[in-house]
Write an enzyme that holds these catalytic residues in place. Sequence first.
Site, PDB file in Angstrom:
ATOM      1  N   GLU A  18       0.715  -1.054   0.149  1.00  0.00           N
ATOM      2  CA  GLU A  18      -0.085   0.058  -0.054  1.00  0.00           C
ATOM      3  C   GLU A  18       0.752   1.384   0.084  1.00  0.00           C
ATOM      4  O   GLU A  18       0.256   2.193   0.445  1.00  0.00           O
ATOM      5  CB  GLU A  18      -1.062  -0.066   1.141  1.00  0.00           C
ATOM      6  N   SER A 192      -6.395  -1.883   1.827  1.00  0.00           N
ATOM      7  CA  SER A 192      -6.645  -1.299   0.320  1.00  0.00           C
ATOM      8  C   SER A 192      -7.267  -2.410  -0.448  1.00  0.00           C
ATOM      9  O   SER A 192      -7.122  -2.053  -1.763  1.00  0.00           O
ATOM     10  CB  SER A 192      -5.516  -0.615   0.010  1.00  0.00           C
ATOM     11  N   TYR A 263      -8.806   3.390  -6.152  1.00  0.00           N
ATOM     12  CA  TYR A 263      -7.529   4.274  -6.397  1.00  0.00           C
ATOM     13  C   TYR A 263      -7.342   4.378  -7.938  1.00  0.00           C
ATOM     14  O   TYR A 263      -6.894   5.690  -8.274  1.00  0.00           O
ATOM     15  CB  TYR A 263      -6.485   3.748  -5.600  1.00  0.00           C
ATOM     16  N   ARG A 303     -11.498   3.973  11.291  1.00  0.00           N
ATOM     17  CA  ARG A 303     -12.635   3.677  10.373  1.00  0.00           C
ATOM     18  C   ARG A 303     -13.310   2.501  10.639  1.00  0.00           C
ATOM     19  O   ARG A 303     -12.603   1.510  10.483  1.00  0.00           O
ATOM     20  CB  ARG A 303     -12.696   4.160   8.853  1.00  0.00           C
ATOM     21  N   ASP A 305     -15.518  -0.450   9.237  1.00  0.00           N
ATOM     22  CA  ASP A 305     -16.462  -0.846   8.176  1.00  0.00           C
ATOM     23  C   ASP A 305     -17.443  -2.039   8.363  1.00  0.00           C
ATOM     24  O   ASP A 305     -17.048  -2.978   9.075  1.00  0.00           O
ATOM     25  CB  ASP A 305     -15.882  -1.397   6.968  1.00  0.00           C
ATOM     26  N   GLU A 318     -14.469  -4.878   9.365  1.00  0.00           N
ATOM     27  CA  GLU A 318     -12.862  -4.740   9.729  1.00  0.00           C
ATOM     28  C   GLU A 318     -12.953  -3.301  10.316  1.00  0.00           C
ATOM     29  O   GLU A 318     -13.878  -2.528  10.164  1.00  0.00           O
ATOM     30  CB  GLU A 318     -11.944  -4.650   8.738  1.00  0.00           C
ATOM     31  N   ASN A 320      -9.876   0.067  10.423  1.00  0.00           N
ATOM     32  CA  ASN A 320      -8.775   0.510   9.902  1.00  0.00           C
ATOM     33  C   ASN A 320      -8.160   1.569  10.829  1.00  0.00           C
ATOM     34  O   ASN A 320      -8.798   2.724  10.909  1.00  0.00           O
ATOM     35  CB  ASN A 320      -9.117   1.035   8.603  1.00  0.00           C
ATOM     36  N   GLY A 324      -7.551   5.791   5.082  1.00  0.00           N
ATOM     37  CA  GLY A 324      -7.231   6.707   4.000  1.00  0.00           C
ATOM     38  C   GLY A 324      -7.154   8.196   3.935  1.00  0.00           C
ATOM     39  O   GLY A 324      -8.366   8.631   4.690  1.00  0.00           O
TER      40      GLY A 324
END
Length: 368
Positions: A18, A192, A263, A303, A305, A318, A320, A324
């Site tokens: 990443e 990612s 991305y 974050r 999810d 999950e 994070n 991002g």
Amino acid sequence: MTKNKIRIGVLFGGKSAEHEVSLLSAKNVIEALDREKYEIVLLGIDKKGVWHISDNENFLLNPGQADKISLNELGAPSALIPGKEKAPLVRLTENLPFEPLDVVFPVLHGTFGEDGTVQGLLKLAGVPFVGAGVLGSAVGMDKDVMKRLLRDAGIPIAKYILHRSHEKDLSPTLVEERVGFPCFVKPANLGSSVGIHKVDSPNDLGPALKDAFKYDEKVIIEEAFENAREIECAVLGNEFPEASLPGEVIPQNHAFYSYEAKYLDDDGALLMAPAELPKKTIEEVQTLAKQVFRVLDCAGMARVDVFLTKDGKLVVNEINTIPGFTKISMYPKLWTVSGLPYGQLLDRLIDLALERHKRESQLQTHRI
């Protein structure tokens, strides 16, 4: 250093699949930091693990192109240790020929950055840093350990199988019985959507596992929820975390929210911020996100999810711990629509890092 300015090191790049995502995130953070408040030092880690330093924003090459962005490994020569082209770990202590940093903002994604390794280094060096500590980072990164902790706390997760690279071939029959097809195959320690495959039939299982094992020795084979909505919620805080309004990711032209969709394809997904949800569901998502944050011993930011299944159930996918910060990233978008603009969000994150470090330093004096 300019008087009263906070000297902040933005740490990015890293030995991870990443790497480029980290550069994109760092670009946004660097541009958004208030120059009246902060003196910015750029700390880039290349793909070989070498640390570079610069005070020049040309440190990032091709910053506007997601598929070509890279780290200018020489940095700004004036900022390097005299007589050396590359500086391994600089400005972290008063024993080096540079002023120490007041705080570090790790904008690293994936292994060797989001997994507790860099957090341990910074903690050992006594430098405040944004985001979760060693434990929260490590368990948040390892999807297997994360799922076990969430399951033990009574938090709903998807059915899954853990498979290790040294174990005998995984039987498609076992996958069918315990998880079912379609399913997702994921490296346990990555983000990612790198190395992730949606497996629709038993014949596709072997190639998906082979690719996932390129990135990790542990692989998760996880239940897929057909027609589920992908909901994301941003969390901010230390002991008393706050949750943003939830958002929704709606993949377009892709089977799921893949790396390409995130991305490389401008039309890869619709990002709804906030999501169109009933008030009760919004509150349930926020409560669940804060619960996950606490159970996994997180701090600063994360974050969370979740899936909203077609029968109305919430299932945690999950967390994070370094979400991002690119132009399309949900974490800053969700706080913006919740009333906290990007620049103020960065201020809050830095304040939380300094606050936590002060408290931990006070505890440390009693342990010595």
